[in-house]
Scaffold this active site. Structure first.
Site, PDB file in Angstrom:
ATOM      1  N   HIS A   1      75.334  30.617  49.775  1.00 60.99           N
ATOM      2  CA  HIS A   1      76.142  30.698  51.013  1.00 60.99           C
ATOM      3  C   HIS A   1      77.565  31.165  50.714  1.00 60.99           C
ATOM      4  O   HIS A   1      78.477  30.841  51.460  1.00 60.99           O
ATOM      5  CB  HIS A   1      76.182  29.360  51.761  1.00 60.99           C
ATOM      6  CG  HIS A   1      74.841  28.712  51.912  1.00 60.99           C
ATOM      7  ND1 HIS A   1      74.019  28.931  52.988  1.00 60.99           N
ATOM      8  CD2 HIS A   1      74.150  27.871  51.085  1.00 60.99           C
ATOM      9  CE1 HIS A   1      72.893  28.251  52.844  1.00 60.99           C
ATOM     10  NE2 HIS A   1      72.941  27.599  51.690  1.00 60.99           N
TER      11      HIS A   1
ATOM     12  N   SER B   1      96.361  54.012  47.234  1.00 66.00           N
ATOM     13  CA  SER B   1      96.565  54.229  48.661  1.00 66.00           C
ATOM     14  C   SER B   1      97.724  55.196  48.854  1.00 66.00           C
ATOM     15  O   SER B   1      98.691  55.155  48.096  1.00 66.00           O
ATOM     16  CB  SER B   1      96.872  52.894  49.339  1.00 66.00           C
ATOM     17  OG  SER B   1      97.626  53.103  50.508  1.00 66.00           O
TER      18      SER B   1
ATOM     19  N   LYS C   1      98.213  49.262  45.868  1.00 62.71           N
ATOM     20  CA  LYS C   1      96.754  49.219  45.993  1.00 62.71           C
ATOM     21  C   LYS C   1      96.005  49.847  44.815  1.00 62.71           C
ATOM     22  O   LYS C   1      96.406  50.870  44.276  1.00 62.71           O
ATOM     23  CB  LYS C   1      96.307  49.939  47.285  1.00 62.71           C
ATOM     24  CG  LYS C   1      96.664  49.228  48.567  1.00 62.71           C
ATOM     25  CD  LYS C   1      96.071  47.838  48.699  1.00 62.71           C
ATOM     26  CE  LYS C   1      94.584  47.848  49.007  1.00 62.71           C
ATOM     27  NZ  LYS C   1      94.294  48.423  50.318  1.00 62.71           N
TER      28      LYS C   1
ATOM     29  N   GLU D   1      82.330  50.722  46.849  1.00 57.58           N
ATOM     30  CA  GLU D   1      82.308  50.809  48.319  1.00 57.58           C
ATOM     31  C   GLU D   1      81.456  51.982  48.783  1.00 57.58           C
ATOM     32  O   GLU D   1      80.658  51.874  49.716  1.00 57.58           O
ATOM     33  CB  GLU D   1      83.726  50.977  48.873  1.00 57.58           C
ATOM     34  CG  GLU D   1      84.572  49.725  48.748  1.00 57.58           C
ATOM     35  CD  GLU D   1      86.010  50.019  49.167  1.00 57.58           C
ATOM     36  OE1 GLU D   1      86.298  49.963  50.361  1.00 57.58           O
ATOM     37  OE2 GLU D   1      86.838  50.307  48.281  1.00 57.58           O
TER      38      GLU D   1
ATOM     39  N   TYR E   1      48.479  70.553  58.583  1.00 57.79           N
ATOM     40  CA  TYR E   1      49.896  70.895  58.486  1.00 57.79           C
ATOM     41  C   TYR E   1      50.504  71.091  59.876  1.00 57.79           C
ATOM     42  O   TYR E   1      49.910  71.695  60.765  1.00 57.79           O
ATOM     43  CB  TYR E   1      50.089  72.182  57.664  1.00 57.79           C
ATOM     44  CG  TYR E   1      51.561  72.553  57.542  1.00 57.79           C
ATOM     45  CD1 TYR E   1      52.363  71.976  56.561  1.00 57.79           C
ATOM     46  CD2 TYR E   1      52.162  73.435  58.445  1.00 57.79           C
ATOM     47  CE1 TYR E   1      53.717  72.283  56.466  1.00 57.79           C
ATOM     48  CE2 TYR E   1      53.512  73.746  58.348  1.00 57.79           C
ATOM     49  CZ  TYR E   1      54.285  73.162  57.368  1.00 57.79           C
ATOM     50  OH  TYR E   1      55.617  73.464  57.275  1.00 57.79           O
TER      51      TYR E   1
ATOM     52  N   GLN F   1      58.090  70.240  57.460  1.00 61.22           N
ATOM     53  CA  GLN F   1      59.198  70.897  56.751  1.00 61.22           C
ATOM     54  C   GLN F   1      60.419  69.973  56.700  1.00 61.22           C
ATOM     55  O   GLN F   1      61.281  70.119  55.843  1.00 61.22           O
ATOM     56  CB  GLN F   1      59.542  72.211  57.454  1.00 61.22           C
ATOM     57  CG  GLN F   1      60.663  72.980  56.804  1.00 61.22           C
ATOM     58  CD  GLN F   1      60.780  74.393  57.360  1.00 61.22           C
ATOM     59  OE1 GLN F   1      59.947  75.245  57.073  1.00 61.22           O
ATOM     60  NE2 GLN F   1      61.792  74.635  58.171  1.00 61.22           N
TER      61      GLN F   1
HETATM   62  N1  ARG Z   1      58.703  76.077  54.648  1.00 63.85           N
HETATM   63  C1  ARG Z   1      57.485  75.425  54.971  1.00 63.85           C
HETATM   64  C2  ARG Z   1      57.599  73.932  54.728  1.00 63.85           C
HETATM   65  O1  ARG Z   1      58.439  73.563  54.009  1.00 63.85           O
HETATM   66  C3  ARG Z   1      56.375  75.983  54.142  1.00 63.85           C
HETATM   67  C4  ARG Z   1      55.025  75.855  54.763  1.00 63.85           C
HETATM   68  C5  ARG Z   1      54.955  76.699  55.939  1.00 63.85           C
HETATM   69  N2  ARG Z   1      53.652  76.816  56.467  1.00 63.85           N
HETATM   70  C6  ARG Z   1      53.459  77.332  57.658  1.00 63.85           C
HETATM   71  N3  ARG Z   1      52.244  77.403  58.042  1.00 63.85           N
HETATM   72  N4  ARG Z   1      54.428  77.683  58.456  1.00 63.85           N
HETATM   73  O2  ARG Z   1      56.853  73.128  55.250  1.00 63.85           O
END
Ligand code: ARG
Length: 459
Positions: free
Chosen positions: A158, A279, A285, A292, A319, A324
């Site tokens: 504490h 400072s 200071k 920090e 994907y 990205q």
């Molecule tokens: N610059 C893209 C990334 O970092 C690479 C992959 C892009 N792929 C695509 N189908 N547009 O994710």
């Protein structure tokens, strides 16, 4: 125009300039150039080994890529936003320099599995670097522990003085946190050590590739067995960011303690002049800016973790361009963690310990009250009663404006007839500390045992 999109075939118009700036990642993913080239070299070798491209083309590709690597290393490469990302910048430069063979490199590959490969390689490499820096800091903590082995300070709960402990014991607590950080990063490495290339855009490829060839070439432990998973997995980045956040929290806690200890109120340590700033207004200071800042930067790394968790949450397979967004936060976390570890190693090495002030904080207080109770327990009083007696003694001393060590024996005896002259020895700071000789306790013997284990880890 020379910078025509590599994917421009089905388009009638070129990309709007603002849209291109918005979606391009080259300004930050250029730091993947080394991994991108390593990955492409392995891919080209594999394509040739599988007779998908000729050995001659592979040779040209590899030489061309090595030249590009040298150009980028030497600062002689022109990155183009028009070419969006590091993958297309390098591929375009390759084709410009070696012609048709360059156009064969991307056979059986998509940028989706390519970027995944680059990121796996990058995370692996950075984890190794971070683990090296963790060890450096640990070495400095061990050095500071050895130098100040028997310095006594108040231990706190504490933020109130609780029981006397060794300052070295306090420092070693951070050693073990860092050891867990190290181990956590080993786990990150393991999850990043899976090879995604060959997943293609999402479904695999029609070419007779050999994924294990690339795996071996790049020293991966295994390959992803599901192509959708391979291109969509960002777990290793989430794990990296959480390991980084926990590490930063540890550094932030130590920072907070050092900041407190540097204050006039504690006055337990002094940082090296070379590690502090003054400072512009107040001439007296000497500010602990480095701890920090490390404390402040912990928030930033935690922020990157939150951002990434939120980005991946509810993303459908496979994907999506959202992915990205895995880069800037990760790269910034890498830089922040590495810088923080490096400066902290210096802070610890340069920190002056004010042993007399720490000792005074122990002596001019009641952190030995538990030892009074334990003394009575060892003389067969039940702990609860002993606790009560010790509490009353503390109250009595506070009223008289003295400490337990100053109270005459006859007054002790009015609280319990179990008190004898040996009470004074039992409540000396050294006795209190060394009596806590249970495994992992604060006694000198136990701290030495910790050091033995610690040295094994860092050697
Ligand atoms: N610059 C893209 C990334 O970092 C690479 C992959 C892009 N792929 C695509 N189908 N547009 O994710």
């Amino acid at each position: 125009m020379n910078n025509k999109k590599l994917w421009g075939g089905r388009f009638e118009k070129s990309t709007d300039e603002m849209i291109n700036d918005f979606q391009a990642s080259i300004n930050f993913d250029k730091r993947l150039y080394r991994e991108d080239i390593e990955g492409s070299i392995a891919h080209a070798k594999m394509l040739a080994a599988c007779k998908i491209i000729s050995a001659d083309d592979a040779q040209k590709i590899i030489e061309g890529l090595k030249n590009i690597l040298a150009q980028i290393d030497g600062g002689n490469f022109n990155f183009s936003v028009e070419l969006e990302d590091i993958h297309m910048n390098i591929e375009k430069a390759l084709t410009d320099s070696i012609g048709d063979a360059g156009g064969r490199l991307h056979t059986a590959r998509s940028r989706n599995d390519q970027v995944a490969l680059d990121m796996h390689l990058h995370v692996r490499r950075q984890v190794e670097e971070i683990q090296r820096l963790i060890r450096e800091l640990q070495k400095n903590l061990v050095d500071a522990t050895e130098k100040n082995l028997s310095v006594i300070m108040p231990g706190y709960t504490h933020l109130q003085r609780a029981q006397p402990i060794l300052f070295s014991h306090h420092l070693m607590a951070y050693f073990w946190m860092l050891k867990r950080d190290y181990d956590r990063f080993s786990g990150v490495y393991e999850r990043a050590n899976i090879m995604p290339l060959g997943a293609g855009a999402l479904a695999g490829t029609t070419f007779p590739i050999d994924r294990n060839f690339v795996k071996d070439e790049l020293n991966f432990k295994e390959v992803y067995l599901n192509s959708l998973d391979a291109v969509s997995d960002r777990d290793y980045i989430l794990e990296f960011l959480s390991a980084a956040s926990i590490l930063m929290i540890h550094l932030s806690r130590l920072s907070e303690e050092i900041i407190l200890w540097c204050s006039r109120e504690f006055n337990f340590v002094e940082l090296d002049d070379a590690h502090c700033t003054g400072s512009s207004m107040m001439p007296q200071k000497k500010n602990p800016d480095v701890p920090e800042l490390v404390r402040g930067k912990a928030g930033r790394v935690i922020g990157h973790l939150m951002a990434m968790l939120t980005t991946v949450k509810a993303l459908p397979l496979a994907y999506n361009k959202d992915l990205q967004e895995d880069k800037e936060g990760l790269f910034d976390a890498i830089d922040t963690v590495k810088f923080s570890l490096a400066v902290f190693a210096q802070i610890i090495a340069g920190m002056k310990v004010k042993a007399e002030n720490m000792r005074r904080a122990v002596e001019e207080d009641f952190s030995n009250a538990t030892d009074v109770a334990d003394y009575l327990v060892k003389k067969n009083l039940p702990f609860r009663q002993a606790h009560e007696v010790s509490g009353k003694l503390v109250h009595h001393c506070i009223e008289r404006g003295i400490y337990l060590k100053d109270l005459p024996l006859d007054e002790y005896k009015t609280f319990s007839d179990k008190f004898d002259a040996d009470i004074y020895d039992a409540i000396k700071p050294e006795t209190c500390v060394n009596a806590r000789n249970s495994l992992g306790g604060t006694s000198t013997e136990q701290v030495k045992l910790q050091l033995e284990h610690a040295r094994k880890f860092i050697s």
